[in-house]
Design a protein around this motif. Structure first.
Motif, short mmCIF file in Angstrom:
data_model
loop_
_atom_site.label_atom_id
_atom_site.label_comp_id
_atom_site.label_asym_id
_atom_site.label_seq_id
_atom_site.Cartn_x
_atom_site.Cartn_y
_atom_site.Cartn_z
N ALA A 102 7.11 8.44 92.68
CA ALA A 102 5.98 9.32 92.97
C ALA A 102 6.33 10.80 92.84
O ALA A 102 6.07 11.61 93.72
CB ALA A 102 5.44 9.04 94.38
N MET A 103 6.91 11.15 91.70
CA MET A 103 7.29 12.54 91.46
C MET A 103 6.49 13.16 90.32
O MET A 103 6.79 14.27 89.90
CB MET A 103 8.79 12.63 91.15
N GLY A 104 5.52 12.42 89.81
CA GLY A 104 4.70 12.96 88.72
C GLY A 104 5.39 12.99 87.38
O GLY A 104 5.02 13.78 86.50
N LEU A 105 6.38 12.13 87.18
CA LEU A 105 7.05 12.07 85.88
C LEU A 105 6.07 11.59 84.82
O LEU A 105 5.32 10.63 85.03
CB LEU A 105 8.25 11.12 85.94
N THR A 106 6.07 12.23 83.66
CA THR A 106 5.15 11.87 82.58
C THR A 106 5.90 11.25 81.41
O THR A 106 7.13 11.21 81.38
CB THR A 106 4.40 13.13 82.09
N ALA A 107 5.13 10.78 80.44
CA ALA A 107 5.72 10.18 79.24
C ALA A 107 6.58 11.18 78.47
O ALA A 107 7.46 10.78 77.71
CB ALA A 107 4.62 9.62 78.35
N SER A 108 6.35 12.48 78.68
CA SER A 108 7.11 13.50 77.96
C SER A 108 8.59 13.48 78.32
O SER A 108 9.44 13.86 77.50
CB SER A 108 6.53 14.89 78.27
N CYS A 109 8.91 13.06 79.53
CA CYS A 109 10.32 13.06 79.95
C CYS A 109 10.96 11.69 79.79
O CYS A 109 12.14 11.51 80.12
CB CYS A 109 10.44 13.51 81.40
#
Length: 436
Positions: free
Chosen positions: A170-177
């Motif tokens: 739940a840290m808001g990691l997106t597909a970009s990373c």
């Protein structure tokens, strides 16, 4: 049981500091904790969850912990819980200063649901501090401000040899990373995740594309991970990463197709973790223990015998010694290597060095003083006569199969010693040899 202390907002119980009564706020709350620490001889755990210490309180607390007055606590505190305390980058920098200390024995650090932001300098310093620390568990769950910066900055510097479990839920990691996370995971047995056993990355926005990148990274370059959680990660979309995934490439998927894709991902993750990594972990551990046994016998020799042979190279005793010792060292090690086919050359070398070092031998005599923290408790279901319910003490630990630790109810001393050895020689996971 916690003992209530008048005019205090915290209480001490069996080597723990637990929050009670009031909410601790800022520097004043830290002063209350410090006062309690000063009056306590030995503390092993600081449980300060759900307070309002903020950066001011955390800075004051950890400034005290790195001071000479807190030396006894640095060598005793193994767990610190600071979840939901409003900790930001300034507080994290002070935590890093403490973690980086030489005398610090901290193994567990909870920093979930705080206000840590994407400050590149602070994250790089924190990663460096973790690298040099004894931390085995770290939770950064719920620090939404970090987002992709946790991968782009923190992971880029993270090379912690002792870190076993990491939570980034739940840290808001997106597909970009996702590609950066995959690169960190697959960086080989000398990379950032080479010692990691558990990675929890649920509740983010990696999408199925990012999840497949993580799985593929484990398949090609990570043998240490045993438990990976990537649940609730489909908010970023339902694109399939590439033609190599188990289902065909498609621009958009229906809900039923998306469900099928996640099931395929779960199956693939289960196969690589439990069918491959776990299997080879067991093989490596068995081979390492077996190789140590024979290496002790065939490599370790007393200083007296070596000194005698050096002084009398042509004596009858030297010539009639075990013929194996007359072989060239390279040939001896090659023969021993046959006994441990699952180990890499580097792992076998570390075991040889360990076996040849007399200082790693266990003590010959039992402890004269009973230490209940290191003894094994007999399993009452076993027919052990008068020893039932009492600690077992011997030079070799408990009897095989007769300790409650074998049923996972307590930590067995023998199992703990084996784990310590496997970690010392880097044999907690399969380590493929590099082909040159």
């Amino acid at each position: 049981m916690a003992i209530p202390i008048p005019s205090r907002s915290i209480a001490v119980s069996k080597g723990r500091v637990v929050v009670s009564k009031e909410i601790l706020e800022g520097a004043q709350g830290a002063d209350t904790i410090i006062s309690q620490l000063n009056s306590s001889r030995s503390i092993t755990k600081l449980n300060l969850n759900s307070n309002r210490l903020g950066d001011d309180g955390v800075s004051a607390l950890f400034t005290f912990l790195v001071s000479p007055a807190a030396l006894r606590h640095r060598s005793s505190i193994t767990e610190i819980h600071l979840n939901n305390n409003g900790v930001g980058c300034r507080g994290l920098r002070d935590i890093a200063d403490y973690v980086n200390g030489n005398e610090v024995v901290l193994k567990t650090l909870w920093l979930a649901n705080n206000m840590i932001g994407p400050d590149a300098d602070v994250l790089a310093w924190f990663a460096t501090a973790v690298n040099h620390s004894q931390l085995e568990f770290l939770s950064l769950t719920g620090n939404h401000k970090l987002g992709d910066a946790i991968v782009e900055t923190f992971f880029r510097h993270l090379r912690a040899p002792r870190l076993r479990e990491l939570h980034i839920n739940a840290m808001g990691l997106t597909a970009s990373c996702a590609s950066g996370l995959a690169e960190w995971i697959s960086s080989g047995h000398t990379g950032g995740a080479h010692s990691l056993h558990t990675l929890k990355c649920s509740g983010n926005n990696l999408g199925i594309k990012g999840v497949w990148e993580v799985i593929h990274a484990i398949e090609i370059g990570n043998w240490s991970l045993m438990n990976v959680e990537v649940y609730a990660n489909k908010l970023a979309g339902t694109e399939i990463p590439n033609d190599n995934s188990p289902i065909q490439q498609s621009e958009r998927l229906s809900s039923s197709e998306t469900e099928m894709s996640w099931k395929d991902a779960e199956r693939a993750l289960h196969l690589v973790l439990h069918r491959r990594n776990a299997y080879w972990k067991r093989q490596v551990e068995m081979d390492a223990l077996s190789l140590l046994k024979y290496s002790r016998t065939l490599i370790l020799r007393s200083r007296a015998s070596l000194s005698f042979e050096d002084q009398h190279p042509m004596s009858g005793l030297a010539r009639e010694s075990f013929p194996f010792h007359n072989l060239p060292m390279e040939l001896r090690l090659h023969i021993l290597a046959i006994l441990a086919p699952s180990l890499s050359c580097a792992q076998r070398t570390r075991i040889y060095d360990y076996a040849a070092d007399p200082s790693t031998l266990p003590p010959l005599l039992p402890r004269l003083r009973r230490d209940f923290s290191h003894g094994c408790v007999a399993d009452p279901s076993r027919a052990l006569g008068a020893s039932v319910g009492f600690a077992l003490y011997s030079s070799g630990g408990c009897a095989e199969g007769k300790c409650m630790g074998t049923g996972n109810s307590l930590v067995c001393r023998r199992e703990a010693e084996r784990t310590k050895f496997l970690e010392a020689v880097g044999c907690h996971a399969y380590e493929p040899d590099c082909v040159t």
